[in-house]
Design an enzyme around this catalytic site. Structure first.
Site, PDB file in Angstrom:
ATOM      1  N   CYS A 129       0.811  -1.226   0.000  1.00 49.42           N
ATOM      2  CA  CYS A 129       0.000   0.000   0.000  1.00 49.42           C
ATOM      3  C   CYS A 129       0.842   1.273   0.000  1.00 49.42           C
ATOM      4  O   CYS A 129       0.363   2.336  -0.383  1.00 49.42           O
ATOM      5  CB  CYS A 129      -0.943   0.004   1.197  1.00 49.42           C
ATOM      6  N   HIS A 266      -2.987   7.533   2.180  1.00 46.73           N
ATOM      7  CA  HIS A 266      -3.422   6.246   1.621  1.00 46.73           C
ATOM      8  C   HIS A 266      -4.851   5.990   2.095  1.00 46.73           C
ATOM      9  O   HIS A 266      -5.172   6.198   3.267  1.00 46.73           O
ATOM     10  CB  HIS A 266      -2.490   5.135   2.105  1.00 46.73           C
ATOM     11  N   ASN A 296     -10.090   0.427  -0.675  1.00 43.35           N
ATOM     12  CA  ASN A 296      -8.623   0.467  -0.564  1.00 43.35           C
ATOM     13  C   ASN A 296      -8.035  -0.115  -1.848  1.00 43.35           C
ATOM     14  O   ASN A 296      -8.139  -1.319  -2.088  1.00 43.35           O
ATOM     15  CB  ASN A 296      -8.192  -0.344   0.660  1.00 43.35           C
TER      16      ASN A 296
HETATM   17  N1  ACO Z   1     -19.293  -7.590   8.174  1.00 46.28           N
HETATM   18  C1  ACO Z   1     -19.848  -7.842   9.358  1.00 46.28           C
HETATM   19  N2  ACO Z   1     -19.154  -8.231  10.426  1.00 46.28           N
HETATM   20  C2  ACO Z   1     -17.826  -8.357  10.299  1.00 46.28           C
HETATM   21  C3  ACO Z   1     -17.167  -8.101   9.079  1.00 46.28           C
HETATM   22  C4  ACO Z   1     -17.958  -7.706   7.988  1.00 46.28           C
HETATM   23  N3  ACO Z   1     -17.431  -7.436   6.792  1.00 46.28           N
HETATM   24  N4  ACO Z   1     -15.855  -8.309   9.253  1.00 46.28           N
HETATM   25  C5  ACO Z   1     -15.682  -8.673  10.528  1.00 46.28           C
HETATM   26  N5  ACO Z   1     -16.870  -8.706  11.155  1.00 46.28           N
HETATM   27  C6  ACO Z   1     -17.136  -9.064  12.537  1.00 46.28           C
HETATM   28  C7  ACO Z   1     -16.059  -9.920  13.135  1.00 46.28           C
HETATM   29  O1  ACO Z   1     -16.234 -11.277  12.785  1.00 46.28           O
HETATM   30  C8  ACO Z   1     -16.271  -9.681  14.601  1.00 46.28           C
HETATM   31  O2  ACO Z   1     -17.354 -10.456  15.037  1.00 46.28           O
HETATM   32  P1  ACO Z   1     -17.328 -11.145  16.484  1.00 46.28           P
HETATM   33  O3  ACO Z   1     -17.293  -9.991  17.463  1.00 46.28           O
HETATM   34  O4  ACO Z   1     -18.621 -11.880  16.493  1.00 46.28           O
HETATM   35  O5  ACO Z   1     -16.110 -11.988  16.505  1.00 46.28           O
HETATM   36  C9  ACO Z   1     -16.695  -8.215  14.638  1.00 46.28           C
HETATM   37  O6  ACO Z   1     -17.141  -7.882  13.319  1.00 46.28           O
HETATM   38  C10 ACO Z   1     -15.567  -7.285  15.043  1.00 46.28           C
HETATM   39  O7  ACO Z   1     -14.426  -7.644  14.259  1.00 46.28           O
HETATM   40  P2  ACO Z   1     -13.093  -6.843  14.380  1.00 46.28           P
HETATM   41  O8  ACO Z   1     -12.104  -7.396  13.394  1.00 46.28           O
HETATM   42  O9  ACO Z   1     -12.691  -6.772  15.806  1.00 46.28           O
HETATM   43  O10 ACO Z   1     -13.604  -5.440  13.885  1.00 46.28           O
HETATM   44  P3  ACO Z   1     -12.879  -4.047  13.946  1.00 46.28           P
HETATM   45  O11 ACO Z   1     -13.702  -3.090  14.700  1.00 46.28           O
HETATM   46  O12 ACO Z   1     -11.447  -4.190  14.330  1.00 46.28           O
HETATM   47  O13 ACO Z   1     -12.954  -3.598  12.432  1.00 46.28           O
HETATM   48  C11 ACO Z   1     -11.462  -3.460  10.538  1.00 46.28           C
HETATM   49  C12 ACO Z   1     -12.330  -4.361  11.424  1.00 46.28           C
HETATM   50  C13 ACO Z   1     -12.384  -2.484   9.804  1.00 46.28           C
HETATM   51  C14 ACO Z   1     -10.731  -4.300   9.529  1.00 46.28           C
HETATM   52  C15 ACO Z   1     -10.492  -2.693  11.479  1.00 46.28           C
HETATM   53  O14 ACO Z   1      -9.770  -3.599  12.269  1.00 46.28           O
HETATM   54  C16 ACO Z   1      -9.561  -1.840  10.744  1.00 46.28           C
HETATM   55  O15 ACO Z   1      -9.916  -0.780  10.295  1.00 46.28           O
HETATM   56  N6  ACO Z   1      -8.306  -2.272  10.610  1.00 46.28           N
HETATM   57  C17 ACO Z   1      -7.343  -1.608   9.820  1.00 46.28           C
HETATM   58  C18 ACO Z   1      -6.984  -2.528   8.766  1.00 46.28           C
HETATM   59  C19 ACO Z   1      -7.124  -1.953   7.397  1.00 46.28           C
HETATM   60  O16 ACO Z   1      -7.697  -0.939   7.096  1.00 46.28           O
HETATM   61  N7  ACO Z   1      -6.535  -2.696   6.491  1.00 46.28           N
HETATM   62  C20 ACO Z   1      -6.528  -2.351   5.167  1.00 46.28           C
HETATM   63  C21 ACO Z   1      -5.309  -2.918   4.566  1.00 46.28           C
HETATM   64  S1  ACO Z   1      -3.917  -2.324   5.395  1.00 46.28           S
HETATM   65  C22 ACO Z   1      -3.598  -0.864   4.802  1.00 46.28           C
HETATM   66  O17 ACO Z   1      -3.889  -0.563   3.685  1.00 46.28           O
HETATM   67  C23 ACO Z   1      -2.960   0.055   5.742  1.00 46.28           C
END
Ligand code: ACO
Length: 339
Positions: A129, A266, A296
């Site tokens: 990225c 980004h 993304n």
């Molecule tokens: N739809 C519905 N529910 C979902 C989804 C979805 N697409 N994905 C995960 N969940 C659920 C999980 O299973 C979990 O359920 P549970 O509580 O029953 O186990 C719940 O939602 C919470 O999951 P988390 O992974 O803890 O959710 P979080 O609040 O951390 O959000 C996210 C996830 C959006 C990916 C967040 O961690 C984030 O923003 N991370 C940054 C990573 C990122 O942006 N990566 C992109 C690539 S890296 C880069 O480019 C920098």
């Protein structure tokens, strides 16, 4: 074509440095738009969940058979047009991508050929990225060394091909697209008032591989593999790392957040963007956000966002623009550019 050595020879005695100036930007998005509502039909997710956690409402997905080099070529042609140049004027072409057409040859050589270029040099650069920031920094080193005069810097991705479409934790986050920037040698005084790339700051730390990676490759599984991510861990590190390199960039140029007109991060996730801006004291109206429409797009996200903000009249000549990114590795970086 004017060579870099001619530029250096023609520089007046008062001018001190060569700067890599932005001559034009261009971008291309595949036609097909996939909304969150459409994803609800294939995985257990909801528009509400995706919008609240990421800010993403839709993404573009490449058509079957549409390749990274095809997206990159269209973005490059648009950037050349914006710069009023042709491929004959380019002597360096760098493509930042993690989704090359083939393991080899470099996607850059395919774009070079598609643009009708058989001169100059073209190569790929892999920093996931952060690829576009790394490619801008690399092109800047070539140009300011005097070895090359005009560069096409391209971020192009078909991340849809790396996704596990049954994994709701990753497949909702990414999209396909390409953006390109023409950088050309110009004269500068060596101050932060110069137009061009003023400073670049790159970092990496391979200790974080397992947080964000693809579970395949030529020398491991012999397959392409799928993207895997520990989203919470990525989130936890991302804000601190990108704000560190942004501070380095301000410090190196003697500029401040107040001097910066536009923040073009980004586009991974709206929450990461907002937290980074808040931590740096950047006013929300200075932040360029496209993640809602593009998702993304990895190395393509910054040049796509630049392209949008130039086209709608926000970024203008003379504006101080900060770009920054973090991605797999981790690899991260920032650059300050006076447009
Ligand atoms: N739809 C519905 N529910 C979902 C989804 C979805 N697409 N994905 C995960 N969940 C659920 C999980 O299973 C979990 O359920 P549970 O509580 O029953 O186990 C719940 O939602 C919470 O999951 P988390 O992974 O803890 O959710 P979080 O609040 O951390 O959000 C996210 C996830 C959006 C990916 C967040 O961690 C984030 O923003 N991370 C940054 C990573 C990122 O942006 N990566 C992109 C690539 S890296 C880069 O480019 C920098």
């Amino acid at each position: 074509m004017t060579s870099s050595s001619e530029i250096v020879e023609n520089m007046s005695s008062e001018t001190k440095v060569i700067r890599s100036r932005v001559a034009g930007v261009g971008c291309y998005l595949p036609e097909r738009i996939v909304t969150n509502a459409e994803l609800e039909k294939s995985v257990d997710t909801s528009d509400d969940w995706i919008v609240q956690r990421t800010g993403i409402r839709q993404r573009h997905i490449a058509a079957e058979g549409e390749t990274t080099s095809q997206l990159g070529t269209k973005a490059a042609q648009a950037a050349l047009k914006a710069a009023g140049l042709t491929a004959d004027d380019i002597d360096l072409l760098i493509v930042a991508t993690s989704t090359p057409d083939y393991t080899f040859p470099a996607t850059a050589t395919q774009i070079q050929h598609a643009l009708g270029m058989s001169h100059g040099v073209a190569f790929d650069l892999q920093a996931v990225c952060s690829g576009f920031v790394f490619a801008v920094a690399t092109a800047d080193k070539f140009i300011t060394s005097g070895s090359h005069h005009r560069a096409l810097v391209i971020g192009a991705e078909t991340f849809s091909r790396l996704l596990d479409w049954e994994d709701r934790t990753t497949c909702v986050l990414f999209g396909d697209g390409a953006g390109a920037m023409v950088l050309e040698a110009g004269e500068g005084e060596g101050t932060s008032a110069d137009r061009g790339v003023l400073t670049t700051h790159l970092r990496s730390d391979g200790a974080h591989r397992a947080k964000l990676y693809v579970d395949g490759g030529p020398s491991t599984t012999g397959t392409t593999g799928h993207l895997r991510m520990q989203g919470r861990d990525v989130y936890r590190f991302a804000v601190g790392m990108v704000t560190d390199v942004m501070r380095d960039a301000f410090e190196a140029t003697g500029t401040t957040v107040e001097d910066m007109k536009w923040f073009v991060p980004h586009q991974a996730n709206r929450r990461i963007i907002e937290s980074s801006a808040e931590k740096m004291g950047i006013a929300p109206e200075k932040v360029v956000v496209t993640v809602d429409r593009h998702g993304n797009t990895s190395a393509a996200s910054i040049p796509l966002a630049l392209c949008v903000a130039v086209a709608d009249g926000r970024i203008k000549e003379g504006d101080l623009v900060m770009i920054e990114a973090i991605g797999g590795g981790f690899a991260w970086g920032a650059a300050l550019i006076r447009w």
